[in-house]
Design an enzyme around this catalytic site. Sequence first.
Site, PDB file in Angstrom:
ATOM      1  NE  ARG A 171      61.895 108.738  -3.145  1.00 49.30           N
ATOM      2  CZ  ARG A 171      61.991 107.375  -2.824  1.00 49.30           C
ATOM      3  NH1 ARG A 171      62.351 108.142  -1.346  1.00 49.30           N
ATOM      4  NH2 ARG A 171      60.590 106.602  -2.776  1.00 49.30           N
ATOM      5  CG  ASP A 226      62.270  99.724   0.128  1.00 51.21           C
ATOM      6  OD1 ASP A 226      63.151  99.906  -0.370  1.00 51.21           O
ATOM      7  OD2 ASP A 226      61.917 100.659   0.078  1.00 51.21           O
ATOM      8  CD  GLU A 227      57.524 101.402  -0.246  1.00 50.45           C
ATOM      9  OE1 GLU A 227      57.205 101.691   0.706  1.00 50.45           O
ATOM     10  OE2 GLU A 227      58.680 102.142  -1.088  1.00 50.45           O
ATOM     11  CE1 TYR A 267      60.367 105.494   8.752  1.00 51.08           C
ATOM     12  CE2 TYR A 267      59.177 105.675   6.582  1.00 51.08           C
ATOM     13  CZ  TYR A 267      60.021 105.201   7.145  1.00 51.08           C
ATOM     14  OH  TYR A 267      60.322 103.501   6.775  1.00 51.08           O
ATOM     15  CG  ASP A 315      58.818 112.135   5.493  1.00 53.15           C
ATOM     16  OD1 ASP A 315      58.885 110.514   6.621  1.00 53.15           O
ATOM     17  OD2 ASP A 315      58.350 110.842   4.562  1.00 53.15           O
ATOM     18  CD1 TRP A 344      61.191 108.242   4.940  1.00 51.64           C
ATOM     19  CD2 TRP A 344      63.058 107.408   3.146  1.00 51.64           C
ATOM     20  NE1 TRP A 344      61.892 107.123   4.807  1.00 51.64           N
ATOM     21  CE2 TRP A 344      62.942 106.380   3.900  1.00 51.64           C
ATOM     22  CE3 TRP A 344      63.066 107.914   1.282  1.00 51.64           C
ATOM     23  CZ2 TRP A 344      63.471 105.631   3.647  1.00 51.64           C
ATOM     24  CZ3 TRP A 344      63.905 106.377   1.623  1.00 51.64           C
ATOM     25  CH2 TRP A 344      63.958 105.320   2.537  1.00 51.64           C
ATOM     26  CB  THR A 345      64.367 114.568   0.869  1.00 51.38           C
ATOM     27  OG1 THR A 345      64.920 113.580  -0.540  1.00 51.38           O
ATOM     28  CG2 THR A 345      65.564 114.448   1.644  1.00 51.38           C
ATOM     29  CD  GLU A 346      59.714 111.242  -1.022  1.00 54.04           C
ATOM     30  OE1 GLU A 346      60.129 111.250   0.216  1.00 54.04           O
ATOM     31  OE2 GLU A 346      59.425 109.544  -1.035  1.00 54.04           O
TER      32      GLU A 346
END
Length: 534
Positions: free
Chosen positions: A140, A301-302, A392, A394, A440-442
């Site tokens: 990301r 995943d997903e 998590y 984030d 997670w780096t969004e």
Amino acid sequence: MIPRPVSVVASGGTFTLHPGTVLDAPAPLLAEAAWLRATLGPPTGCFLPPGTADSDAVALRLDAALGPEAYRVVVTPSAVTVTGGDPAGVHYGLQTLRQLLPPAALRRAPVAGGPWTLPAVEVADGPRFRWRGCMLDVARHFMPVAGVLRLIDLLALHKLNVLHLHLTDDQGWRLEIPAYPRLTTVGAWRPRSMRGSRIHDEYDDRPHGGYYTADDIREIVAYAAARHVTVVPEIDLPGHVQAALAAYPRLGNGSSPAVREAWGISAHTLNVSDEAVDFCRTVLHTVCDLFPSPVIGIGGDECDREEWRTSPAAVERARALGIDPDDLQAWFVAQFAAVLASRGRRPYGWDEILEGGAPAGALIGAWRGPEAAAFAANAGHDVVSCPDMKVYLDYRQSDDPAEPAPVGTRLTVEDVYAFEPVPPGVADPARIIGAQANIWTEHMPDARAVDYMAFPRLCALAEVVWSAPERDGDDFARRLTGHYPRLDALGVEYRRPEGPLPWQSRPSARGNPLTDDERREVIAGLTARLLGRA
């Protein structure tokens, strides 16, 4: 000290390092000796020339009876001895030695003249879990090599031993694959990024990109290995592949998407052609060539199945295999596992790979709560516990509206410290081989933002996975207060207990805070899907 050692017994007096202090290390520990000299020498002026451990010396020793990664540090007024069950144990003992010194000893150049005193003490220590990890999402937002190396140093200081690199996703492909050059000439770049939570549909109109060359990876892997950190790569397949499909549309199901600019999950997946399977094989073989890790992340995943349900080629492939189109993900995962088995490696996938049956021997990253971890363990899989509501990083750290891009549920240092990796209902607790925090780096565009979101919560996770399960939150808070000067010395822009500093906020990146109950409802639905399809 963080993480808290098994045993600390203080005695009277101190030992003072000075330029004449020598280092006695046998041949198997010369790498540890070199690391210690390179780390302590510049800030202290004590470069520890070789010598014998009679007095005024630091001695490194091995004693297999201590066990893997365990160590003992004995400081007397006349000498220091660091003994490890293996070289990793010696290294962790040396990290403890650093924490016994004044914080200025953790800097890269001198800011003080000493004295560099160590309290007379005996420390006996060893880890609870063998997987003590941190996942860094560089897909990301790309982190240059220097930032990754710095994070490795911080992991090692806290006795974390796995860096899980999330290298590919819909928003970017970050690893050079010679057979598929467009993965990085096209797939590593996007014209803009989403600003804040995706519910606001706002963008920064700033191009973003980057990737690691083969030599970059070799440097990262070697640097980590010298600090006893294993770099576990992840190539997310067969979903989360929009960046790859932007580079090679023929691998998709008929559309020609661009690298995804928005956060969230793409509906695009790999098609089920032999060419797509060959692509995956080539990528995984390249990954195995670069990363010596015994496990290789395959994501899983997903994965949205809708394109397979509507693709004539996918429906026909599923019919020929005698399966439902929804089970094509499990078929893909079996192909990946076979490739990795041919290279002597194990697949490491998110708990979605349990849907339809995960390959025997697969390691599971259980993110959908304790139920997913228990299910995977009871199905005979080794598990890395990483439930989103507990680790998590984030997720927002308080209810303060000044938190940068506040998303998800509130996850404080205290919440992370209270996390128990082994959930109820696990028949064989040894199946839970450890835990990791996921970054997670969004909403973390650079290393400064990663610092703020990771620390000090990663300090809490380090103690959860290293130390005994019995915990004292007040004692940890006291030790963490003493640990902040070390983070300051290392230049870590951590979140202060009083909240974000003005420049740590991001008022232009609006968030989407959720209550615990709202997030639990989402996870309950995802867990129900796992239990229904596995």
